[in-house]
Design an enzyme around this catalytic site. Structure first.
Site, PDB file in Angstrom:
ATOM      1  N   ASN A 154     -12.019   3.012  -4.663  1.00 52.34           N
ATOM      2  CA  ASN A 154     -10.816   1.840  -3.701  1.00 52.34           C
ATOM      3  C   ASN A 154     -12.179   1.027  -2.640  1.00 52.34           C
ATOM      4  O   ASN A 154     -11.616   2.128  -1.491  1.00 52.34           O
ATOM      5  CB  ASN A 154     -10.209   2.005  -3.071  1.00 52.34           C
ATOM      6  CG  ASN A 154      -8.840   1.488  -3.040  1.00 52.34           C
ATOM      7  OD1 ASN A 154      -9.765   0.434  -2.577  1.00 52.34           O
ATOM      8  ND2 ASN A 154      -7.432   1.321  -2.615  1.00 52.34           N
TER       9      ASN A 154
ATOM     10  N   ARG B  69      -8.461 -11.991  -3.643  1.00 50.62           N
ATOM     11  CA  ARG B  69      -8.813 -10.840  -4.265  1.00 50.62           C
ATOM     12  C   ARG B  69      -8.117 -10.790  -5.160  1.00 50.62           C
ATOM     13  O   ARG B  69      -8.708  -9.919  -6.014  1.00 50.62           O
ATOM     14  CB  ARG B  69      -7.197 -10.229  -3.418  1.00 50.62           C
ATOM     15  CG  ARG B  69      -7.181 -10.468  -2.182  1.00 50.62           C
ATOM     16  CD  ARG B  69      -5.753  -9.318  -1.966  1.00 50.62           C
ATOM     17  NE  ARG B  69      -5.412  -9.340   0.005  1.00 50.62           N
ATOM     18  CZ  ARG B  69      -5.876  -8.925   0.762  1.00 50.62           C
ATOM     19  NH1 ARG B  69      -6.889  -7.853   0.765  1.00 50.62           N
ATOM     20  NH2 ARG B  69      -5.368  -9.141   1.895  1.00 50.62           N
TER      21      ARG B  69
ATOM     22  N   SER C 161      -2.659  -1.807  -4.695  1.00 50.91           N
ATOM     23  CA  SER C 161      -1.968  -3.025  -4.518  1.00 50.91           C
ATOM     24  C   SER C 161      -2.310  -3.955  -6.345  1.00 50.91           C
ATOM     25  O   SER C 161      -3.254  -3.668  -7.068  1.00 50.91           O
ATOM     26  CB  SER C 161      -1.968  -4.050  -3.343  1.00 50.91           C
ATOM     27  OG  SER C 161      -3.102  -4.264  -2.921  1.00 50.91           O
TER      28      SER C 161
ATOM     29  N   HIS D  79      -6.676  -0.055  -7.215  1.00 51.45           N
ATOM     30  CA  HIS D  79      -6.434  -0.696  -6.213  1.00 51.45           C
ATOM     31  C   HIS D  79      -4.915  -0.175  -6.291  1.00 51.45           C
ATOM     32  O   HIS D  79      -4.459  -0.032  -7.068  1.00 51.45           O
ATOM     33  CB  HIS D  79      -6.172  -1.649  -5.412  1.00 51.45           C
ATOM     34  CG  HIS D  79      -8.157  -2.686  -6.409  1.00 51.45           C
ATOM     35  ND1 HIS D  79      -8.951  -2.872  -5.033  1.00 51.45           N
ATOM     36  CD2 HIS D  79      -8.766  -2.443  -7.472  1.00 51.45           C
ATOM     37  CE1 HIS D  79     -10.069  -3.001  -5.807  1.00 51.45           C
ATOM     38  NE2 HIS D  79      -9.959  -3.131  -6.397  1.00 51.45           N
TER      39      HIS D  79
ATOM     40  N   TYR E 278       1.323  -1.248  -0.063  1.00 53.87           N
ATOM     41  CA  TYR E 278       0.216   0.057   0.182  1.00 53.87           C
ATOM     42  C   TYR E 278       0.706   1.685   0.119  1.00 53.87           C
ATOM     43  O   TYR E 278       0.643   2.275   0.139  1.00 53.87           O
ATOM     44  CB  TYR E 278      -0.574   0.006   1.229  1.00 53.87           C
ATOM     45  CG  TYR E 278      -1.766  -1.592   1.193  1.00 53.87           C
ATOM     46  CD1 TYR E 278      -2.886  -1.589   0.241  1.00 53.87           C
ATOM     47  CD2 TYR E 278      -1.659  -1.826   1.718  1.00 53.87           C
ATOM     48  CE1 TYR E 278      -3.488  -2.673   0.626  1.00 53.87           C
ATOM     49  CE2 TYR E 278      -2.648  -3.103   2.323  1.00 53.87           C
ATOM     50  CZ  TYR E 278      -3.139  -3.672   1.657  1.00 53.87           C
ATOM     51  OH  TYR E 278      -4.233  -4.516   1.469  1.00 53.87           O
TER      52      TYR E 278
HETATM   53  C1  DQA Z   1      -7.154  -2.603  -2.020  1.00 53.24           C
HETATM   54  C2  DQA Z   1      -7.011  -4.515  -2.133  1.00 53.24           C
HETATM   55  C3  DQA Z   1      -7.807  -5.016  -0.997  1.00 53.24           C
HETATM   56  O1  DQA Z   1      -7.253  -6.088  -1.545  1.00 53.24           O
HETATM   57  C4  DQA Z   1      -8.162  -4.606   0.225  1.00 53.24           C
HETATM   58  O2  DQA Z   1      -8.322  -5.272   1.512  1.00 53.24           O
HETATM   59  C5  DQA Z   1      -7.523  -3.494   0.797  1.00 53.24           C
HETATM   60  C6  DQA Z   1      -6.899  -2.298  -0.034  1.00 53.24           C
HETATM   61  C7  DQA Z   1      -6.117  -2.168  -2.910  1.00 53.24           C
HETATM   62  O3  DQA Z   1      -6.229  -0.484  -2.786  1.00 53.24           O
HETATM   63  O4  DQA Z   1      -5.164  -2.164  -3.037  1.00 53.24           O
HETATM   64  O5  DQA Z   1      -7.670  -2.506   1.644  1.00 53.24           O
HETATM   65  O6  DQA Z   1      -8.418  -2.311  -2.844  1.00 53.24           O
END
Ligand code: DQA
Length: 141
Positions: free
Chosen positions: A71, A108, A99, A97, A22
């Site tokens: 997001n 994910r 990540s 996102h 992140y």
């Molecule tokens: C996220 C990716 C999601 O899988 C995760 O639960 C998040 C952040 C990202 O910005 O990479 O909380 O949305």
């Protein structure tokens, strides 16, 4: 043009979350960078964050902006409530996102929003949001 930048669950904790995925920016710092980037493209921004699914639906339903950068955090992977809400929206919603959600845990890779949003940008940390700004900046060109 004005954009709503809507961050979902746990994104208020940026700066304290795993920086590998992140980055190191807090949400306030990230928002400032997005605001400045959008401004350089002549786009205004308004920012909201909530950990509550229903509150996110509320912000989307009440949205008066010309587009949304969303997001949804972990809700991305299972919220049919957000999916239904986005499907009913008349303005473009672009999903982001920080990540690379496709190169992490298996759960994910499930994205229940991807086919009701206009585009998905992921894996580029703050630049995922910048790419979403670019989507709106170049829309209709
Ligand atoms: C996220 C990716 C999601 O899988 C995760 O639960 C998040 C952040 C990202 O910005 O990479 O909380 O949305």
């Amino acid at each position: 043009m004005k954009l709503l930048v809507l961050n979902g669950v746990n994104l208020n904790m940026l700066g304290k979350r795993d920086s590998t995925h992140y980055g190191t920016l807090t949400l306030a710092e990230l928002n400032k960078e997005i605001k400045n980037y959008a401004k350089s493209k002549g786009i205004k921004t308004v920012f909201r964050q909530s950990n509550c699914e229903g509150r996110l639906v509320y912000y989307l339903q009440k949205c008066k902006a010309d587009g949304v950068i969303l997001n949804a955090g972990a809700y991305t992977h299972y919220s049919y409530a957000l999916r239904d809400c986005i499907a009913d929206m008349s303005v473009d919603v672009v999903e982001v996102h920080l990540s690379d959600v496709y190169n992490r845990e298996e759960f994910r890779k499930t994205d229940v929003l991807h086919d009701v949003v206009k585009a998905v940008y992921y894996g580029e940390k703050k630049y995922s949001y910048f790419r979403a700004v670019d989507y709106f900046a170049t829309k209709g060109e």
